[in-house]
Design a protein around this motif. Structure first.
Motif, short mmCIF file in Angstrom:
data_model
loop_
_atom_site.label_atom_id
_atom_site.label_comp_id
_atom_site.label_asym_id
_atom_site.label_seq_id
_atom_site.Cartn_x
_atom_site.Cartn_y
_atom_site.Cartn_z
N GLN A 199 -31.50 -13.17 50.84
CA GLN A 199 -32.77 -13.91 51.40
C GLN A 199 -32.82 -15.20 50.62
O GLN A 199 -32.89 -16.09 51.30
CB GLN A 199 -33.79 -12.87 51.45
CG GLN A 199 -35.06 -13.59 52.15
CD GLN A 199 -35.94 -12.39 52.27
OE1 GLN A 199 -36.01 -11.42 51.75
NE2 GLN A 199 -37.20 -12.83 52.91
N SER A 254 -30.95 -13.12 45.40
CA SER A 254 -30.76 -12.35 46.67
C SER A 254 -30.04 -13.15 47.83
O SER A 254 -30.02 -14.34 47.89
CB SER A 254 -32.33 -11.74 47.03
OG SER A 254 -32.86 -12.80 47.63
N GLY A 291 -36.69 -16.74 45.00
CA GLY A 291 -36.76 -15.22 44.59
C GLY A 291 -37.44 -14.77 43.43
O GLY A 291 -37.39 -13.56 43.13
#
Length: 413
Positions: A60, A58, A14
């Motif tokens: 993701q 996040s 990230g």
């Protein structure tokens, strides 16, 4: 047969690099690592902290991490994975999916647990390690990043952090000695700043206390430990001259000081109670770091060097080199950033920063600071001449002096 271990740390999933995301780089590293685990027939993967770049990663980044764990378990059903939290990780968040991950032979240690009597639960940090025949070969002391109060109390006031961390390892090793079987090795993990460790220049991700107040001596780690897998420092290195105490380093470069630095994971082969081989495996660098020019040059020459860079291939925009521009200034260049951006338009480059450098000057005499009264009596133009010469090493340009004089005249009116 022994035990084959891959040691890695400081993934910082990230993370952005000067505002650019690094998803493609992290994805490439994880694909490569999955191949290495298969190739060396690893029994254990040790990940020593800073899985994520921030405590609240996040969705993701979390999906990428947990998908990777699932994929490597599917490809290597016997593989055991031990993860510890770093100072960038949230211990509670990292441990949250543990009930599901344990089914995949994955252990995560983030929180230092206590017994009903309030003492540290050493059992929760001691992880048996097995080879592919499911024979127990070692005990892993999975110690995460320790915060104040995580280590055993000394009973005295004024104790340093480093002393408390050292006592944690000493007591944990002593306890593990009572649990291991003949011929089993002891392996420790840690996320800390070891005394004498070489840091990366200009790396904002390495949190080190000024003066090394948190640095832990290599002598804190017992000679009974076959290997110590450390994280936190981003340059791979041995600690205290001991071959078996190592930082694996980060898999991706964290600053331009690492332009020519080779990143790695560490392959450790354990036999009986010792590490019989410790070998680095170099991580391929997916994105190049470029310093243009290598040595600072005047702006006109720098712009020519930038214009000579290759034209961008639109199909690989996320893979273009990160570029740091270094300019030697002998006079102010107010539009320098704009000129650099224009020169890089359409080029295979991602601009990170434009760093100004100034001519080296040797001070031949000590100058007494001017008094307040002397400053009031000084001609402003003389002050500008002196400031310009001190910074750029030359005479004040006539045009700049003229503009400055016009400004003074307007102010005086």
């Amino acid at each position: 047969m022994g035990l084959k271990i891959i040691h890695t740390a400081d993934w910082h999933l990230g993370q952005t690099f000067f505002g650019y995301d690094r998803e493609a780089e992290h994805e490439a590293f994880l694909v490569w690592l999955a191949g290495i685990l298969k190739e060396v027939e690893a029994d254990v993967l040790l990940l020593s902290g800073d899985v994520f770049d921030v405590a609240n990663p996040s969705a993701q980044s979390q999906r990428r991490f947990f998908s990777f764990l699932k994929e490597i378990h599917t490809a290597n059903p016997h593989l055991q994975i031990v993860v510890t939290a770093g100072n960038h990780d949230s211990p509670i968040r990292l441990e949250a999916p543990l009930p599901l991950l344990e089914v995949l032979n994955i252990t995560i240690t983030g929180v230092i647990r206590r017994t009903g009597e309030g003492t540290i639960d050493f059992d929760s940090m001691i992880i048996p390690l097995y080879d592919r025949t499911h024979t127990r070969r070692a005990l892993c002391l999975a110690v995460p990043f320790l915060r104040q109060g995580d280590y055993p109390p000394a009973g005295t006031q004024g104790e340093t952090y480093a002393t408390g961390v050292a006592r944690m390892y000493q007591q944990l090793v002593a306890y593990a000695q009572t649990k291991r079987q003949p011929g089993e090795a002891l392996i420790a993990m840690g996320h800390l700043h070891a005394t004498g460790a070489e840091l990366s220049d200009n790396d904002p991700s390495e949190r080190v206390i000024m003066g090394g107040l948190e640095s832990v001596a290599a002598s804190s780690f017992s000679s009974d430990l076959a290997y110590v897998a450390l994280g936190h420092i981003h340059k791979a290195q041995r600690v205290g001259g001991r071959e078996n105490i190592r930082y694996s380093g980060s898999p991706l470069p964290m600053s331009f000081s690492e332009t020519n630095y080779k990143h790695q994971v560490v392959f450790v082969h354990i036999e009986q109670e010792a590490a019989i081989s410790i070998e680095p495996i170099l991580v391929p660098q997916m994105v190049e770091l470029k310093i243009v020019p290598p040595k600072p040059l005047p702006a006109a020459e720098v712009l020519k060097a930038l214009e000579a860079l290759p034209v961008a291939d639109k199909t690989s925009g996320c893979l273009h080199p990160f570029v740091e521009v270094r300019v030697l200034l002998t006079e102010p260049e107010p539009a320098l950033r704009h000129k650099v951006e224009e020169a890089l338009e359409g080029k295979a480059a991602r601009l990170t920063s434009v760093l100004p450098f100034y001519p080296d000057r040797e001070e031949t005499e000590m100058v007494r600071p001017a008094t307040c009264r002397e400053l009031q009596q000084m001609d402003p133009v003389d002050m500008l001449r002196h400031a310009f010469s001190s910074k750029y090493g030359g005479d004040l340009p006539e045009e700049l002096q003229k503009l400055f004089t016009e400004v003074i005249s307007e102010v005086n009116v």
